[in-house]
Design a protein around this motif. Structure first.
Motif, PDB file in Angstrom:
ATOM      1  N   ALA A 163       0.821  -1.183   0.021  1.00 50.93           N
ATOM      2  CA  ALA A 163      -0.086  -0.073  -0.113  1.00 50.93           C
ATOM      3  C   ALA A 163       0.810   1.345  -0.066  1.00 50.93           C
ATOM      4  O   ALA A 163       0.692   2.147  -0.874  1.00 50.93           O
ATOM      5  CB  ALA A 163      -0.947   0.001   1.118  1.00 50.93           C
ATOM      6  N   VAL A 164       1.800   1.297   0.959  1.00 46.62           N
ATOM      7  CA  VAL A 164       2.807   2.489   0.885  1.00 46.62           C
ATOM      8  C   VAL A 164       3.494   2.499  -0.445  1.00 46.62           C
ATOM      9  O   VAL A 164       3.643   3.703  -0.893  1.00 46.62           O
ATOM     10  CB  VAL A 164       3.794   2.433   2.132  1.00 46.62           C
ATOM     11  CG1 VAL A 164       4.822   3.456   2.193  1.00 46.62           C
ATOM     12  CG2 VAL A 164       2.797   2.416   3.356  1.00 46.62           C
ATOM     13  N   GLY A 165       3.918   1.349  -1.016  1.00 42.79           N
ATOM     14  CA  GLY A 165       4.848   1.518  -2.106  1.00 42.79           C
ATOM     15  C   GLY A 165       4.069   2.087  -3.460  1.00 42.79           C
ATOM     16  O   GLY A 165       4.499   2.980  -4.154  1.00 42.79           O
ATOM     17  N   THR A 166       2.835   1.619  -3.457  1.00 40.24           N
ATOM     18  CA  THR A 166       1.932   1.835  -4.549  1.00 40.24           C
ATOM     19  C   THR A 166       1.512   3.430  -4.367  1.00 40.24           C
ATOM     20  O   THR A 166       0.806   4.119  -5.307  1.00 40.24           O
ATOM     21  CB  THR A 166       0.815   1.063  -4.935  1.00 40.24           C
ATOM     22  OG1 THR A 166      -0.047   0.811  -3.744  1.00 40.24           O
ATOM     23  CG2 THR A 166       0.988  -0.137  -5.229  1.00 40.24           C
ATOM     24  N   SER A 167       1.619   3.954  -3.091  1.00 37.89           N
ATOM     25  CA  SER A 167       1.081   5.074  -2.870  1.00 37.89           C
ATOM     26  C   SER A 167       2.074   6.434  -2.940  1.00 37.89           C
ATOM     27  O   SER A 167       1.874   7.318  -2.857  1.00 37.89           O
ATOM     28  CB  SER A 167       0.438   5.448  -1.390  1.00 37.89           C
ATOM     29  OG  SER A 167      -0.594   4.438  -1.393  1.00 37.89           O
ATOM     30  N   LEU A 168       3.358   6.009  -3.340  1.00 40.96           N
ATOM     31  CA  LEU A 168       4.512   6.836  -3.391  1.00 40.96           C
ATOM     32  C   LEU A 168       4.303   7.944  -4.216  1.00 40.96           C
ATOM     33  O   LEU A 168       4.671   8.920  -4.262  1.00 40.96           O
ATOM     34  CB  LEU A 168       5.874   5.973  -3.679  1.00 40.96           C
ATOM     35  CG  LEU A 168       6.440   5.143  -2.575  1.00 40.96           C
ATOM     36  CD1 LEU A 168       7.434   4.606  -3.114  1.00 40.96           C
ATOM     37  CD2 LEU A 168       6.889   6.268  -1.440  1.00 40.96           C
ATOM     38  N   PRO A 169       3.540   7.627  -5.493  1.00 38.26           N
ATOM     39  CA  PRO A 169       3.191   8.694  -6.553  1.00 38.26           C
ATOM     40  C   PRO A 169       2.476   9.822  -5.781  1.00 38.26           C
ATOM     41  O   PRO A 169       2.629  11.097  -6.138  1.00 38.26           O
ATOM     42  CB  PRO A 169       2.602   8.236  -7.786  1.00 38.26           C
ATOM     43  CG  PRO A 169       2.939   6.707  -7.761  1.00 38.26           C
ATOM     44  CD  PRO A 169       3.456   6.359  -6.204  1.00 38.26           C
ATOM     45  N   GLU A 170       1.356   9.518  -5.130  1.00 36.19           N
ATOM     46  CA  GLU A 170       0.328  10.523  -4.413  1.00 36.19           C
ATOM     47  C   GLU A 170       1.287  11.089  -3.366  1.00 36.19           C
ATOM     48  O   GLU A 170       1.200  12.440  -3.087  1.00 36.19           O
ATOM     49  CB  GLU A 170      -0.454   9.737  -3.705  1.00 36.19           C
ATOM     50  CG  GLU A 170      -1.623   9.206  -4.704  1.00 36.19           C
ATOM     51  CD  GLU A 170      -1.415   7.962  -5.224  1.00 36.19           C
ATOM     52  OE1 GLU A 170      -0.475   7.152  -4.988  1.00 36.19           O
ATOM     53  OE2 GLU A 170      -2.165   7.320  -6.017  1.00 36.19           O
ATOM     54  N   ILE A 171       2.238  10.470  -2.554  1.00 35.93           N
ATOM     55  CA  ILE A 171       2.958  11.194  -1.720  1.00 35.93           C
ATOM     56  C   ILE A 171       3.918  12.327  -2.472  1.00 35.93           C
ATOM     57  O   ILE A 171       3.986  13.457  -2.036  1.00 35.93           O
ATOM     58  CB  ILE A 171       3.997  10.063  -0.944  1.00 35.93           C
ATOM     59  CG1 ILE A 171       2.945   9.206  -0.053  1.00 35.93           C
ATOM     60  CG2 ILE A 171       4.995  10.934   0.077  1.00 35.93           C
ATOM     61  CD1 ILE A 171       3.777   8.022   0.405  1.00 35.93           C
ATOM     62  N   ALA A 172       4.526  12.103  -3.471  1.00 38.43           N
ATOM     63  CA  ALA A 172       5.434  12.823  -4.136  1.00 38.43           C
ATOM     64  C   ALA A 172       4.664  14.042  -4.529  1.00 38.43           C
ATOM     65  O   ALA A 172       4.888  15.216  -4.383  1.00 38.43           O
ATOM     66  CB  ALA A 172       6.079  12.085  -5.187  1.00 38.43           C
TER      67      ALA A 172
END
Length: 213
Positions: A180-189
């Motif tokens: 979940a955190v890995g695939t959310s990296l674009p949103e985080i950035a």
């Protein structure tokens, strides 16, 4: 798109728990991690009234619908079709509402605002650069990006499964956390950069919109 690619590959690989965990975990990460970091970096966030009155309630209702439809222990094809249909209606309605609001603003404020808006988009997008780009090069980027996305999703799911086996924990927990955190990296950035640049409404919209998708 990373969430979609990872969840589809997990589903086709027979790892349904990891696929569902990725979606639910990404939503949790978007609210707590993406919005949290964006608020810290941006010195607070601007929350538009539309998000408070419309988008967040829709997000809550859709989350409740997942809960209700999942009570029987399965999200079936009809359930999935219902979700996609609701998304299409939401997107069409959102775009039409935005166009209507823009037309109303132009009616009230005249041509000056329309010219200012056009100038803003022209500056942000760099039209001359876009016009000078090669169609074949752009197509190559799209195909290459999709290929890398597929490979990345495959690697992510495979590695996550190996981690689950090594630590003797369920694939659902790995989906809720690591994947979940890995695939959310674009949103985080995207949200953190937007907040740092003062585009705080975009940071919030990105997190809420990602959850709806």
């Amino acid at each position: 798109v990373p969430e979609l690619a990872a969840s589809l590959y997990a589903q086709f690989s027979g790892k349904e728990a990891l696929a569902l965990g990725n979606v639910i975990g990404s939503n949790i990460a978007n609210v707590l991690l993406v919005l949290g970091l964006s608020a810290v970096v941006g010195g607070g966030l601007v929350v538009a009234q539309r998000i408070v009155r419309v988008d967040v309630p829709i997000m809550i209702v859709m989350s409740a619908l997942v809960l209700v439809l999942g009570l029987d222990g399965r999200i079936g094809r009809l359930d999935g079709g219902l979700f996609v249909a609701i998304l299409i209606v939401y997107l069409v309605w959102t775009v039409r509402s935005a166009v209507g609001d823009q037309d109303a603003d132009e009616d009230h404020d005249g041509v000056a605002d329309a010219a200012a808006l056009a100038s803003e988009y022209s500056s942000a997008l760099g039209r001359e650069k876009i016009r000078g780009s090669s169609l074949w090069r752009d197509l190559l980027y799209v195909v290459g990006g999709l290929a890398l996305l597929v490979v990345g999703a495959q690697s992510l799911v495979t590695a996550a499964t190996d981690i689950a086996r090594a630590l003797d924990i369920s694939e659902l927990v790995i989906g809720l956390t690591v994947v979940a955190v890995g695939t959310s990296l674009p949103e985080i950035a995207t949200s953190v950069v937007a907040a740092a640049r003062g585009q705080r409404d975009m940071a919030v919209g990105n997190a809420i919109g990602s959850n709806l998708f």
